[in-house]
Design a protein around this motif. Structure first.
Motif: not given
Length: 188
Positions: A89-90, A93, A96, A131, A134-136, A138-139, A160
């Protein structure tokens, strides 16, 4: 030194491996990234750990440290899967906006198989690919609603790495139950 981390561990547990001498190595090694992810995870949750959880975290920390010293860790050890998932995840992140970001790229960076990475995420509520998606999103939502930024929907989608605007809008609606315009109104 910038980016230097110093870990001090109980000597009895590691003495045979280090022979009383300090060890140094790159913080970017897979073993170091997984160890750092585990320590960060423990630091965030230490007050909520039961005595058994604290003991398990200590044992995992020692085993991960041994892996760092030996420059190899047992990627099939179930106790390491939370640390492996957190390290992935780190890394994700931090990448991304990278078009090459994928489970296989992160697995290669951590020197594990894609299947091992998938197993690490199996106990979580989402796959590693989900994951990243979802993170992309969110950004992208944050970029669309940030004051002062006037990104178009197609620019946010491209940044993204969504294939097109309509695909991006559908994904955004699925995650936030709102179109980009509705989301911007809701968050501003």
């Amino acid at each position: 030194m910038i980016g230097t981390r110093i870990f001090i561990f109980p000597g009895d547990a590691l003495r045979p491996l280090v022979a009383g001498k300090p060890r140094t190595g790159p913080a970017t090694s897979p073993a170091a990234q997984i160890l750092m992810a585990h320590t960060s995870m423990v630091q965030r949750t230490v007050s909520d750990l039961s005595p058994a959880g604290a003991h398990a975290s200590r044992n995992a920390l020692l085993e991960l440290t041994k892996g760092l010293i030996l420059d190899h860790f047992d990627d099939c050890e179930p106790a390491f899967t939370p640390a492996l998932a957190q390290a992935a995840k780190d890394l994700a992140d931090a990448r991304l906006t990278d078009a090459e970001l994928s489970p296989s790229a992160i697995a290669a960076q951590l020197h594990v198989s894609v299947r091992t990475l998938q197993r690490a995420f199996a106990s979580l509520d989402e796959s590693f690919s989900a994951y990243i998606r979802r993170r992309r999103l969110e950004e992208a939502a944050e970029a669309l609603t940030a004051s002062g930024l006037q990104l178009s929907i197609s620019e946010a989608a491209a940044l993204r790495h969504f294939t097109d605007s309509s695909h991006f809008i559908r994904a955004l609606k699925k995650q936030y139950h709102a179109t980009p315009a509705q989301l911007a109104r809701r968050l501003t």
